[in-house]
Design a protein around this motif. Structure first.
Motif, mmCIF file in Angstrom:
data_model
loop_
_atom_site.group_PDB
_atom_site.id
_atom_site.type_symbol
_atom_site.label_atom_id
_atom_site.label_comp_id
_atom_site.label_asym_id
_atom_site.label_seq_id
_atom_site.Cartn_x
_atom_site.Cartn_y
_atom_site.Cartn_z
ATOM 1 N N PRO A 57 7.980 6.917 -12.857
ATOM 2 C CA PRO A 57 8.980 6.125 -12.143
ATOM 3 C C PRO A 57 8.503 4.784 -11.612
ATOM 4 C CG PRO A 57 8.138 7.850 -10.719
ATOM 5 C CD PRO A 57 7.507 8.070 -12.070
ATOM 6 N N PHE A 58 7.218 4.625 -11.329
ATOM 7 C CA PHE A 58 6.813 3.476 -10.526
ATOM 8 C C PHE A 58 6.905 2.136 -11.253
ATOM 9 C CE2 PHE A 58 4.957 7.113 -8.308
ATOM 10 C CZ PHE A 58 5.586 6.934 -7.084
ATOM 11 N N PRO A 59 6.610 2.036 -12.550
ATOM 12 C CA PRO A 59 6.881 0.753 -13.215
ATOM 13 C C PRO A 59 8.356 0.354 -13.139
ATOM 14 C CG PRO A 59 5.408 2.091 -14.544
ATOM 15 C CD PRO A 59 5.898 2.973 -13.442
ATOM 16 N N MET A 88 -0.707 8.428 -6.495
ATOM 17 C CA MET A 88 0.683 8.174 -6.135
ATOM 18 C C MET A 88 0.790 7.305 -4.889
ATOM 19 S SD MET A 88 3.591 11.101 -5.778
ATOM 20 C CE MET A 88 5.255 10.743 -5.213
ATOM 21 N N ILE A 89 -0.160 7.418 -3.969
ATOM 22 C CA ILE A 89 -0.191 6.537 -2.801
ATOM 23 C C ILE A 89 -0.284 5.082 -3.244
ATOM 24 C CG2 ILE A 89 -1.639 5.783 -0.863
ATOM 25 C CD1 ILE A 89 -0.101 8.200 -0.094
ATOM 26 N N GLU A 90 -1.179 4.806 -4.192
ATOM 27 C CA GLU A 90 -1.361 3.436 -4.663
ATOM 28 C C GLU A 90 -0.134 2.939 -5.419
ATOM 29 O OE1 GLU A 90 -6.223 3.772 -5.197
ATOM 30 O OE2 GLU A 90 -4.934 3.706 -6.975
ATOM 31 N N ASP A 91 0.414 3.777 -6.314
ATOM 32 C CA ASP A 91 1.580 3.368 -7.095
ATOM 33 C C ASP A 91 2.797 3.129 -6.197
ATOM 34 O OD1 ASP A 91 0.313 3.360 -9.502
ATOM 35 O OD2 ASP A 91 1.114 5.267 -10.207
ATOM 36 N N SER A 92 3.057 4.062 -5.299
ATOM 37 C CA SER A 92 4.236 3.939 -4.442
ATOM 38 C C SER A 92 4.074 2.777 -3.465
ATOM 39 C CB SER A 92 4.491 5.242 -3.690
ATOM 40 O OG SER A 92 3.405 5.574 -2.836
ATOM 41 N N GLY A 93 2.862 2.590 -2.955
ATOM 42 C CA GLY A 93 2.635 1.466 -2.052
ATOM 43 C C GLY A 93 2.876 0.138 -2.731
ATOM 44 N N ALA A 94 2.377 -0.017 -3.965
ATOM 45 C CA ALA A 94 2.575 -1.265 -4.699
ATOM 46 C C ALA A 94 4.057 -1.499 -4.983
ATOM 47 C CB ALA A 94 1.775 -1.226 -6.000
ATOM 48 N N ALA A 95 4.757 -0.457 -5.465
ATOM 49 C CA ALA A 95 6.177 -0.617 -5.780
ATOM 50 C C ALA A 95 6.994 -0.935 -4.534
ATOM 51 C CB ALA A 95 6.706 0.656 -6.451
ATOM 52 N N LEU A 105 11.832 7.530 -1.772
ATOM 53 C CA LEU A 105 11.245 8.409 -2.773
ATOM 54 C C LEU A 105 11.658 9.862 -2.566
ATOM 55 C CD1 LEU A 105 7.572 7.205 -3.307
ATOM 56 C CD2 LEU A 105 9.572 6.805 -4.755
ATOM 57 N N GLY A 106 12.411 10.392 -3.504
ATOM 58 C CA GLY A 106 12.715 11.812 -3.514
ATOM 59 C C GLY A 106 11.655 12.555 -4.297
ATOM 60 N N ILE A 107 11.071 13.580 -3.682
ATOM 61 C CA ILE A 107 10.056 14.398 -4.338
ATOM 62 C C ILE A 107 10.478 15.855 -4.246
ATOM 63 C CG2 ILE A 107 8.249 12.716 -3.821
ATOM 64 C CD1 ILE A 107 7.248 14.555 -1.603
ATOM 65 N N SER A 108 9.828 16.703 -5.045
ATOM 66 C CA SER A 108 10.219 18.113 -5.066
ATOM 67 C C SER A 108 9.119 18.932 -5.708
ATOM 68 C CB SER A 108 11.523 18.283 -5.848
ATOM 69 O OG SER A 108 11.856 19.641 -6.015
ATOM 70 N N ARG A 109 9.245 20.248 -5.579
ATOM 71 C CA ARG A 109 8.307 21.135 -6.265
ATOM 72 C C ARG A 109 8.691 21.305 -7.730
ATOM 73 N NH1 ARG A 109 10.044 26.101 -8.862
ATOM 74 N NH2 ARG A 109 11.593 27.121 -7.576
ATOM 75 N N LEU A 168 -12.510 4.630 4.906
ATOM 76 C CA LEU A 168 -11.568 3.828 4.125
ATOM 77 C C LEU A 168 -10.353 4.650 3.717
ATOM 78 C CD1 LEU A 168 -13.996 1.841 1.799
ATOM 79 C CD2 LEU A 168 -13.148 1.254 4.084
ATOM 80 N N ARG A 169 -9.210 3.965 3.638
ATOM 81 C CA ARG A 169 -7.984 4.582 3.150
ATOM 82 C C ARG A 169 -7.650 3.998 1.781
ATOM 83 N NH1 ARG A 169 -3.429 1.395 6.840
ATOM 84 N NH2 ARG A 169 -3.401 -0.535 5.597
ATOM 85 N N LEU A 170 -6.647 4.574 1.144
ATOM 86 C CA LEU A 170 -6.188 4.055 -0.140
ATOM 87 C C LEU A 170 -5.333 2.810 0.077
ATOM 88 C CD1 LEU A 170 -5.291 7.478 -1.731
ATOM 89 C CD2 LEU A 170 -7.074 5.932 -2.549
ATOM 90 N N GLU A 171 -5.434 1.876 -0.837
ATOM 91 C CA GLU A 171 -4.669 0.635 -0.779
ATOM 92 C C GLU A 171 -4.009 0.378 -2.137
ATOM 93 O OE1 GLU A 171 -4.302 -0.907 1.964
ATOM 94 O OE2 GLU A 171 -6.060 -0.481 3.220
ATOM 95 N N PRO A 172 -2.875 -0.331 -2.156
ATOM 96 C CA PRO A 172 -2.159 -0.841 -0.992
ATOM 97 C C PRO A 172 -1.329 0.258 -0.332
ATOM 98 C CG PRO A 172 -0.962 -1.423 -2.977
ATOM 99 C CD PRO A 172 -2.220 -0.732 -3.422
ATOM 100 N N LEU A 173 -1.241 0.214 0.976
ATOM 101 C CA LEU A 173 -0.418 1.153 1.732
ATOM 102 C C LEU A 173 0.765 0.379 2.304
ATOM 103 C CD1 LEU A 173 -0.765 4.239 2.832
ATOM 104 C CD2 LEU A 173 -0.949 3.052 5.013
ATOM 105 N N SER A 174 1.952 0.911 2.127
ATOM 106 C CA SER A 174 3.152 0.242 2.618
ATOM 107 C C SER A 174 3.614 0.890 3.918
ATOM 108 C CB SER A 174 4.274 0.304 1.582
ATOM 109 O OG SER A 174 5.400 -0.428 2.012
ATOM 110 N N ALA A 175 3.576 0.135 4.992
ATOM 111 C CA ALA A 175 3.985 0.654 6.298
ATOM 112 C C ALA A 175 5.457 1.061 6.260
ATOM 113 C CB ALA A 175 3.758 -0.407 7.374
#
Length: 338
Positions: A57-59, A88-95, A105-109, A168-175
């Motif tokens: 989904p992220f692209p 996924m942290i990096e992809d979602s943060g960038a998007a 973002l809807g997520i599920s099992r 250190l944390r993962l980047e980019p992180l979106s507040a």
């Protein structure tokens, strides 16, 4: 009803207006642009693996974010059994940063897929004593924890680039993205679990048949249980809840040819696996005055704040824009939208 968006599964086939994956992706972007121009509130996309449908989904979310300025951009849902939560942290943060903080973002099992245990091919395996559903929820909990943005990784004492102090944390992180995560719940228990973890709720056109009542009645009860659990958990903000529906206003001969024959105007019951009986919500297709009366009787729509309209993406951008415009112009105001 505060918000109305569309939900696309992103199918493609040689016999349709979306003949290839490229057609589906590019038309998804164009439909989001058109929906924003029409005044819709959201553009949401389903994620399926091993299928001729939208997958990574992220692209797509980033591309939609770059082409739009106001509309919410989301998923319904990402199957967490297949996901690396750290990546996924990096992809979602960038998007989300590209979109200016508009991701939902809807997520599920996850649900049954095209292949047996598809997550296994992605390199994931339930731990001893876990089910694949447990695996998905575990990945989700890791993702939610990392979204807090706290450092956890030991820095190299001789790094290539200077580091900030501490772990250190993962980047980019979106507040703010942590508050825009939704859980696609198929049962009352998982809706309550999502509320306790502070996720918004997505309830789709399928859920476990837990009482034998009509689908919309069961779904409304699920939403009420979720809201009660949210209140009990003491979260500071108000939660959001969405439901998905197939709704078509019969405005012209095209609409009547595609959707005017009925056949899906009753709930259906089936088994999504050997042990789980599920109830599938009906579709709605009628002239506007009839649709308004029918939708006013849908208890789950009344309980939710967001309605996602599932669209027939294979019929092309122009027709789907027509479908969305008809609902926004002739149906939505009568349901309290704006």
């Amino acid at each position: 009803m505060k918000k109305i968006g569309f939900l696309s599964f992103g199918h493609w086939s040689p016999q349709s207006q979306t003949r290839s994956a490229a057609d589906t992706l590019l038309q998804s972007i164009e439909l989001a642009v058109a929906a924003e121009q029409l005044g819709a509130d959201g553009a949401y996309f389903r994620v399926h693996h091993f299928a001729r449908q939208l997958a990574s989904p992220f692209p797509l979310l980033a591309a939609v974010g770059a082409r739009t300025s106001r509309i919410e951009i989301g998923t319904a849902v990402i199957d967490m059994r297949y996901e690396n939560p750290l990546y996924m942290i990096e992809d979602s943060g960038a998007a989300d940063l590209i979109a200016g903080g508009r991701l939902q973002l809807g997520i599920s099992r996850g649900s049954p897929e095209q292949v047996i245990d598809g997550w296994r091919y992605f390199g994931y395996q339930p731990a001893e004593g876990e089910s694949d559903a447990d695996l998905g929820r575990r990945h989700a909990e890791v993702f939610l924890d990392l979204l807090r943005g706290e450092g956890f990784a030991q820095p190299n004492p001789r790094p290539m680039f200077p580091n900030p102090p501490g772990l250190l944390r993962l980047e980019p992180l979106s507040a703010g993205l942590r508050e825009r995560i939704w859980w696609g719940a198929g049962s009352n228990a998982t809706a309550v679990w999502a509320a306790r973890l502070g996720m918004n709720l997505q309830s789709s056109t399928l859920k476990n048949d837990e009482t034998g009542e009509p689908f919309h009645v069961q779904q409304a009860a699920q939403i009420r249980a979720y809201r009660a659990a949210w209140k009990e958990a003491g979260h500071a903000r108000e939660p959001r809840v969405s439901v998905s529906r197939s709704v078509f206003a019969l405005m012209d001969d095209r609409d009547r040819a595609y959707f005017g024959r009925g056949g899906e105007d009753e709930d259906q019951v089936g088994f999504i696996d050997a042990n789980t009986r599920a109830i599938f919500g009906r579709s709605y297709a009628a002239e506007p005055d009839v649709l308004i009366a029918q939708l006013r009787q849908d208890e789950a729509i009344a309980e939710a704040d967001t309605l996602l309209l599932t669209v027939p993406n294979q019929l092309g951008v122009a027709y789907n824009a027509h479908v969305i415009e008809a609902i926004l112009s002739h149906i939505a105001p009568a349901l309290g939208w704006r």
